[in-house]
Design a protein around this motif. Structure first.
Motif, short mmCIF file in Angstrom:
data_model
loop_
_atom_site.label_atom_id
_atom_site.label_comp_id
_atom_site.label_asym_id
_atom_site.label_seq_id
_atom_site.Cartn_x
_atom_site.Cartn_y
_atom_site.Cartn_z
N HIS A 36 -58.45 -1.91 -44.17
CA HIS A 36 -58.82 -2.31 -42.81
C HIS A 36 -57.83 -1.75 -41.80
O HIS A 36 -56.82 -1.16 -42.18
CB HIS A 36 -58.87 -3.83 -42.71
N TRP A 37 -58.12 -1.95 -40.55
CA TRP A 37 -57.08 -1.67 -39.55
C TRP A 37 -57.12 -2.83 -38.55
O TRP A 37 -58.17 -3.44 -38.33
CB TRP A 37 -57.29 -0.33 -38.85
N GLY A 38 -55.96 -3.12 -37.97
CA GLY A 38 -55.92 -4.27 -37.07
C GLY A 38 -55.16 -4.08 -35.80
O GLY A 38 -55.18 -4.95 -34.93
N CYS A 39 -54.42 -2.96 -35.65
CA CYS A 39 -53.56 -2.98 -34.45
C CYS A 39 -53.29 -1.63 -33.79
O CYS A 39 -52.75 -1.62 -32.70
CB CYS A 39 -52.24 -3.65 -34.78
N ASP A 40 -53.52 -0.51 -34.36
CA ASP A 40 -53.21 0.80 -33.78
C ASP A 40 -51.73 1.16 -33.79
O ASP A 40 -51.37 2.33 -33.71
CB ASP A 40 -53.67 0.92 -32.30
N THR A 41 -50.84 0.19 -33.80
CA THR A 41 -49.43 0.47 -33.50
C THR A 41 -48.51 0.32 -34.71
O THR A 41 -47.32 0.15 -34.56
CB THR A 41 -48.94 -0.46 -32.37
N SER A 42 -49.06 0.34 -35.88
CA SER A 42 -48.32 0.19 -37.14
C SER A 42 -47.50 -1.09 -37.20
O SER A 42 -46.44 -1.14 -37.77
CB SER A 42 -47.44 1.42 -37.43
N ASN A 43 -48.05 -2.15 -36.62
CA ASN A 43 -47.40 -3.45 -36.71
C ASN A 43 -48.02 -4.37 -37.76
O ASN A 43 -47.31 -5.11 -38.43
CB ASN A 43 -47.46 -4.18 -35.35
N ALA A 46 -52.63 -4.14 -41.90
CA ALA A 46 -53.95 -4.32 -42.52
C ALA A 46 -54.40 -3.02 -43.19
O ALA A 46 -55.26 -3.03 -44.06
CB ALA A 46 -54.97 -4.75 -41.48
N LYS A 57 -48.48 2.64 -43.83
CA LYS A 57 -49.51 2.19 -42.91
C LYS A 57 -50.41 3.37 -42.57
O LYS A 57 -50.00 4.30 -41.87
CB LYS A 57 -48.85 1.57 -41.68
N CYS A 59 -52.80 3.85 -40.65
CA CYS A 59 -53.18 4.11 -39.26
C CYS A 59 -52.18 5.06 -38.61
O CYS A 59 -52.40 5.53 -37.51
CB CYS A 59 -53.26 2.82 -38.46
N THR A 60 -51.07 5.30 -39.27
CA THR A 60 -50.01 6.12 -38.68
C THR A 60 -49.67 7.28 -39.62
O THR A 60 -48.56 7.77 -39.65
CB THR A 60 -48.79 5.22 -38.34
N GLN A 131 -46.54 -7.09 -42.36
CA GLN A 131 -47.97 -7.32 -42.45
C GLN A 131 -48.30 -8.70 -41.91
O GLN A 131 -47.69 -9.69 -42.29
CB GLN A 131 -48.41 -7.16 -43.91
N THR A 132 -49.26 -8.73 -41.02
CA THR A 132 -49.60 -9.97 -40.35
C THR A 132 -50.75 -10.66 -41.06
O THR A 132 -51.73 -10.03 -41.41
CB THR A 132 -50.02 -9.67 -38.90
#
Lengths: 161, 293, 802
Positions: A36-43, A46, A57, A59-60, A131-132
């Motif tokens: 999944h992805w959840g934030c765009d900013t590698s925070n 997900a 991550k 997404c990055t 990971q949140t």
């Protein structure tokens, strides 16, 4: 450009734009939507997958940077004899609620246990700190990872006997 | 989801190849390694390079080497690698202190030491740490290699000594002469694990045989210190006995001479206080590790 | 029965109760395999992708919009602006709070991040690229940023499109007896006052909001896959807004990656996707990014409160008064019962016997995103609970009393239930002192106080070491709205339905109007049916989130599922059981009066061997058995449950923190939570719900905030700036429980989804302030805020730090 990536042991070749993010290669091109992805900013983590055996991550990471490399995603955890112990332990310890962070958590947890078979709670919390999870307050995720560690140690001891 | 604009991509096979690509494509080309600073900026379209030169597979840029008098850290060393290197933890514990509080384990698995310092973010922990340790940077360019001390490497926020046609090869951290007692430490205050620093400080202390401070480096992160260092505080301590009073004075000097800016992490007054408080604490930690207290 | 392989289905292989009790979740198998199906996972043939152009300004007049560049992009299929929607009467949508909100801005933008245009392209990368090709000319206007200045005579006007509007006032609303409360204050021995801000925060589920809208060209139906907590309410809203009748709309909520109230409202992006699907004839997907989520969708809280508490000198509370300034943003778009402009804030007397209470709430417009009721708040009970729990501590501080003692003195006693509070709520059941004493005992309160004194003395002597703080919160929740006579959303009464069909083989299907976002409905509701019918939860298939397959109802938010849908499911099951009794009587040729229900079968009283199991009865009901004339065949039951009252869960929390006075850093060392939500259907799931809410409490108390600078720029527009707690900030939660059943709920259960989010923030804040000996400072208590508060200069956390 054409890239070839080994995903969960399978070689996949695709023609992609250089800017395609690894998370989109997996989700949109290869239809492996467990990542999944959840934030765009590698925070939030997900999007965590293994790149050459190490969780990152996705997404990055650019898909082109994975050309010639090995990716493992949540879909690659289950084996011919059933679920990976970490998957079983997440179920057994109620380590998930909405299930959105779960694939990323599983990938990091698997990596941790491969490196540190008997982690302390502090090591577990540190390992998943990028990971949140919005649902579990982390309690049962920590329990699940501890549970998996114990189960694997037990299994190893039985195997050794 | 936020996405980068179009660009071309090439994978460099060697330092020479990377430099050739940089020369050929000019300032619109950017190097990419871990990508954890650049890709987010590209997603926000704050950076729109025309060409990305991937240096992840340049063998010369990897590896940690420890010699008698220095630690050599390749620009491509991942944060996790540095943290996993026990010898670095023994020789320069400040680097492990700092690495432990940089982002999170997954980011550290991918992000590189070279990328962090070349980004020159005012909040970059490694910038403060390497500056405190008086590291030097080896830089390759069309004219060959040159060496720039960390104190001189940072030209301002997001600006470094590395020119558009150059690349960072490695950082070298000098080790004190054998026999001298030495210690270093780094501390960071953040709003949450993984957040950028509200403020952070690192100190490296070498004690002379008589117990005075032979050399000291004090780095400050996110606190508006020139080149990430508190030189006035260092000058106050050098040659002195590291008494509580001397440490307090160094803390006061660090606070006085930094120029923090207010943001959502805190007002100037608080950050200035942190400069002093953290300087005192890391000096005490470093001295304790040096066996000086 | 086939043997379950524990390596393939560990949940089914574990012990499964035929009813209530700990049980592993049926839904987990797909999630741990990465086979959940979330909205963004959906890929339809020919699907197009949408992207939203948003305003960089908080307040600006739109001079012109030129979409030519975007339309020239080879992969762009459509660009929609407010003018396009205006022609279809869709540029503005009615909100759930008696206002309208812009779908795409036509006249001006009223907050940073507001929607201006919607691009539809063949892939998501191209849609994003094309946003940069739209040229918008703005004329910037002065924004209203500080809610406390919104009603100033010279404040810029946010809603100047409304003829005759001269200010930013939205509403005034009050509850309680003003005169009696004034009298109580006039007669009081002691009065404490305090200004408190519950800052603007965001529910930030890990999955952002998204939609896939498609028109089926064959059936001419609109099929919407969407992240919605309320599929049926959404269907009604879409029908109202688009003119498509409800029977031609199907809403499907697949797996949802957390909601917390964020996925109740209907957002402009959804409507644009639906509109785009109608004009392109193709399915259109839109998934917001994280910045869009944080900047434009339902925020929560933003209550500026002035509290006053009256008491005797020994700490008996005699009155509570509060004046609230509520920042509603640019449109009054709160998703809440329509007759309650401040939600359920007027339950602010909390767990205490307070004879006189009054609140007055004023809503104002500002140049910020609309929303206001979200993030597990139980319709503003978070704000109410924070207010009273903080005021009790302020009172204790001012009188020099132990906060535990003040609570003991004022908590409602068990014999006072049912209890009608000063503002009219009727609490159903509770035993508050028992919960408090249990929490204090678990925490070892006396020992903690001793350690605190020792640490403080040490700090005062040496200037070193951490300070210890102990914070309490004894909260009352009110969840499970309706009753529908008092409570409706957009005119829809807050009832929910359940339909239960028993198949010929005795397994069952339960169809629900509520919708899980992670709460585990597939398991808990199966357990309810199992409990009522004596079958395995694995014999019950729970269907939710598809308006074509489920009965109408208002959905899942405000901890409603168990109180309302749970009651509906139990009632439907009881109706099935009663019908089964009649079928069994026909099977056994005996009077129904001679049958008794025992462990899943109807049997003859006095002759237990004679009887029929549910499966046998189901087979007979579907078979050729001659049934009495007034008895239909088959075996099913349904219920539309209109709750007679809310349920009132409660709890007592103790938070223990260590504060580094040199840096202001806070470490939460322990958190003890004793919760009472009545009967627990699945205690494991209940505890999971509490864990999550406690983490929210840490987040809100210590790090989460949406602040704005003087230009109205959003300072929390990514997870780099909007901080959520990680595993390292959360302690290992220590849970306890008491069980006080709800007298009016068929199962004695109360909702639990939001208790911890409501109760925890005050406990954390009280603990931190207790550690540093400060009377009050606003959330979030970041290191800078703690340090500043210790110096008597706490920060305004809703504005840019200067």
């Amino acid at each position: 450009m054409e890239i070839t990536v080994t995903v969960n042991g399978r070689t996949r070749t695709r023609d992609v734009e250089p800017r395609l993010l690894l998370v989109h290669l997996l989700r949109d091109e290869l239809r492996l939507t467990g990542t999944h992805w959840g934030c765009d900013t590698s925070n939030c983590g997900a999007c965590a997958v293994w790149l050459d055996g190490v969780p990152v991550k996705s997404c990055t990471v650019l898909a082109v940077m994975a050309d010639g490399h090995e990716i493992r995603t949540v879909e690659g955890l289950e084996g011919p004899h059933g679920l990976d112990q970490i998957q079983i332990s997440f179920v057994q310890c109620h380590g998930l609620q909405c299930g959105f962070c779960t694939p990323g958590m599983l990938m990091t947890a698997r990596w941790l246990l491969d490196r540190v078979p008997d982690p302390t709670d502090e090591q577990i919390r540190e390992a998943i700190s990028g990971q949140t999870c919005r649902c579990t307050g982390y309690e049962n995720i920590v329990r699940a990872i501890r549970h998996a560690a114990a189960a694997e140690r037990d299994a190893a001891e039985r195997g050794a006997r | 989801m936020q996405l980068p604009a179009h660009f071309e991509y090439q994978r460099a096979r060697s330092v020479e190849h990377a430099l050739a690509l940089l020369s050929r494509h000019g300032p619109e080309a950017r190097l990419i390694a871990g990508g954890h600073s650049l890709i987010p900026m590209m997603k926000l379209r704050l950076a729109q390079p025309e060409l990305l030169i991937d240096i992840n597979e340049v063998p010369e840029l990897g590896g940690i080497e420890i010699t008698e008098d220095e630690i050599r850290i390749g620009a491509l060393v991942r944060h996790t690698q540095l943290l996993d290197c026990a010898e670095v933890g023994r020789s320069a514990p400040m680097l492990h202190d700092a690495e432990r509080v940089i982002a999170d384990p997954l980011v550290r698995n991918r992000g590189t030491v070279g990328g962090s310092v070349c980004q020159a973010d005012p909040s970059e922990d490694l910038s403060g740490a390497f500056s405190a340790l008086r590291a030097v940077a080896d830089i390759a360019g069309p004219a060959g290699e040159r060496t720039v001390p960390m104190r001189g490497f940072f030209h301002g926020p997001y600006q470094t000594a590395v020119g558009p046609d150059e690349l960072l090869l490695r950082l070298r951290v000098p080790l004190p002469a054998p026999g001298l007692r030495t210690g270093s430490a780094y501390r960071k205050v953040s709003r949450r694990a993984g957040d950028w620093a509200v403020g952070a400080a690192g100190a490296a202390v070498t004690l002379a045989p008589d117990g005075t401070v032979a050399e000291v480096g004090i780095g400050l992160t996110a606190l508006g210190a020139r080149e990430f260092v508190a030189t006035e505080a260092e000058d106050l301590l050098r040659g002195q006995r590291p008494t509580p009073e001397a440490i307090d004075a160094a803390g006061r000097a660090a606070a006085q001479h930094c120029e923090p800016v207010a943001d959502q992490r805190g007002p100037v007054e608080y950050k200035r206080h942190l400069a002093g408080e953290l300087t005192r604490r890391v000096l005490r930690d470093a001295l304790a590790r040096a066996g000086g207290r | 029965m086939t043997l379950v392989d524990p390596r393939r289905d560990p949940a089914a292989a574990a012990p499964v109760p035929n009813g209530f009790g700990p049980m592993l979740r049926k839904e987990d198998g797909r999630f741990v395999r990465g086979r959940g199906r979330f909205v963004d996972d959906i890929d339809l043939p020919g699907m197009l992708h949408g992207a939203v152009l948003r305003s960089p300004y908080a307040h600006a007049r739109i001079v012109s919009i030129d979409t030519g560049g975007a339309l020239a992009h080879p992969k762009v299929r459509a660009v929609i602006t407010g003018a396009d929607l205006e022609r279809r009467g869709m540029a503005w949508l009615p909100t759930l709070s008696h206002d309208v909100a812009a779908v795409l801005a036509t006249d001006k933008v009223r907050y940073q991040g507001q929607e201006i245009a919607f691009v539809v392209a063949e892939d998501r990368y191209s849609a994003r690229d094309a946003l940069a090709l739209i040229d918008v000319e703005y004329e910037p206007l002065a924004p209203v940023v500080d809610a406390r200045r919104a009603l100033d005579p010279d404040a810029p006007l946010v809603r100047d499109e409304v003829p005759g509007r001269a200010d930013n006032h939205v509403f005034d609303w009050e509850a309680g007896d003003a005169a009696a409360t004034d009298a109580a204050f006039a007669a009081a021995e002691h009065v404490s006052t305090c200004d408190l801000l519950y800052p603007r925060v965001h529910p930030a589920p890990l999955e952002t909001c998204g939609i896939v809208a498609a028109l089926d060209p064959v059936t001419d139906r609109l099929v919407v896959h969407c992240t919605t907590q309320a599929p049926h309410a959404h269907r009604t809203l879409y029908a109202t807004l688009t003119g498509i009748p409800e029977h031609r709309i199907r809403i499907v909520a697949p797996d949802i990656g957390g909601g917390f109230g964020n996925k109740v409202a209907l957002y402009p992006g959804y409507l644009c996707a639906v509109y785009a699907a109608t004009i392109t004839g193709a399915p259109v997907k839109w998934t917001e990014d994280r910045s869009e989520n944080l900047m434009s969708t339902s925020f929560a809280r933003d209550y500026h409160m002035h509290g006053e508490i009256a008491a005797t000198k020994d700490g008996r509370i005699t009155g509570l008064r509060v004046r609230v300034l509520a920042d509603h943003g640019a449109f009054n778009g709160t998703s809440q019962p329509s007759k309650f402009p401040a939600g359920f804030f007027h339950i602010f007397t909390g767990s205490y016997a307070i004879q006189a209470a009054h609140c007055r709430v004023t809503g104002v417009y500002t140049n910020k995103a609309p929303g206001g009721v979200a993030y597990a708040c139980s319709f503003r009970i978070t704000e109410a609970s924070y207010l009273v729990e903080r005021m009790v501590d302020v009172l204790a501080f001012d009188l020099g009393l132990d906060p535990a003692q003040v609570r003991r003195k004022n908590l409602l006693r068990p014999e006072q239930f049912p209890y009608r509070c000063a503002t009219g709520w009727v609490y159903d059941s509770g035993d508050y002192p028992r919960a408090l004493e249990q929490a204090l005992e678990m925490a070892e309160y006396a020992e903690l106080r001793a350690e605190q004194a020792q640490r403080r003395a040490e700090y005062e002597r040496t200037g070193e070491g951490a300070l210890l703080g102990i914070g309490l919160s004894t909260f009352t929740e009110a969840v499970g709205a309706g009753p529908k006579k008092q409570m409706d959303i957009g005119g829809l009464g807050m009832a929910d339905a359940a339909e239960l069909s028993v198949h010929p083989d005795g397994t069952a299907e339960l169809r629900l109007s509520c919708m899980s976002q992670g709460q585990g409905h597939e398991t808990t509701f199966a357990q309810i049916i199992a409990h009522e019918l004596g079958i395995s939860p694995y014999a019950v298939n729970v269907v939710q989130g598809d308006t074509d397959r489920t009965p109408f109802g208002l959905g899942t938010y405000g901890s409603r599922s168990t109180p309302v849908s749970g009651a509906a499911a139990a009632t439907a099951a009881r109706r099935v059981r009663e019908r089964a009794k009649l079928v069994a009587a026909a099977m056994l040729e005996i009077s129904p009066a001679d049958l008794e229900w025992e462990a899943g079968r109807w049997q003859v009283r006095g002759d237990p061997a004679a009887g029929a199991s549910l499966a046998e009865i189901a087979r007979a009901a579907h078979g050729s058995l001659e049934l009495p004339d007034d008895l239909e065949g088959q075996l099913s039951g349904r219920c539309v449950y209109n709750p007679p009252n809310l349920t009132f869960p409660f709890g007592a929390y103790v938070c223990v923190v260590e504060v580094d006075p040199g840096t202001g850093q806070v470490r939460v060392r322990r958190f003890v939570a004793v919760d009472d939500c009545g009967v627990r259907i699945n205690p494991t799931v209940v505890e999971g719900q509490i864990h999550g809410g406690l983490a929210d409490g840490i987040g809100m108390a210590l790090m989460e905030v949406l602040a704005f600078d003087t230009d109205g720029n959003h300072l929390g527009a990514s997870f780099m700036d909007y901080l959520l707690p990680t595993a390292l900030e959360c302690p290992s939660w220590e849970l306890g429980q008491t069980v006080t059943p709800s007298p009016h709920h068929p199962l004695g259960a109360k909702g639990i989804g939001e208790s911890a989010t409501v109760g925890a923030p005050a406990a954390v804040v009280n603990a931190v302030l207790d550690a540093i000996g400060v009377r009050h400072a606003d959330m979030p208590l970041t290191p800078a805020q703690v340090w500043s508060a210790m110096r008597g200069r706490p920060l305004r956390t809703d504005l840019a730090v200067r």
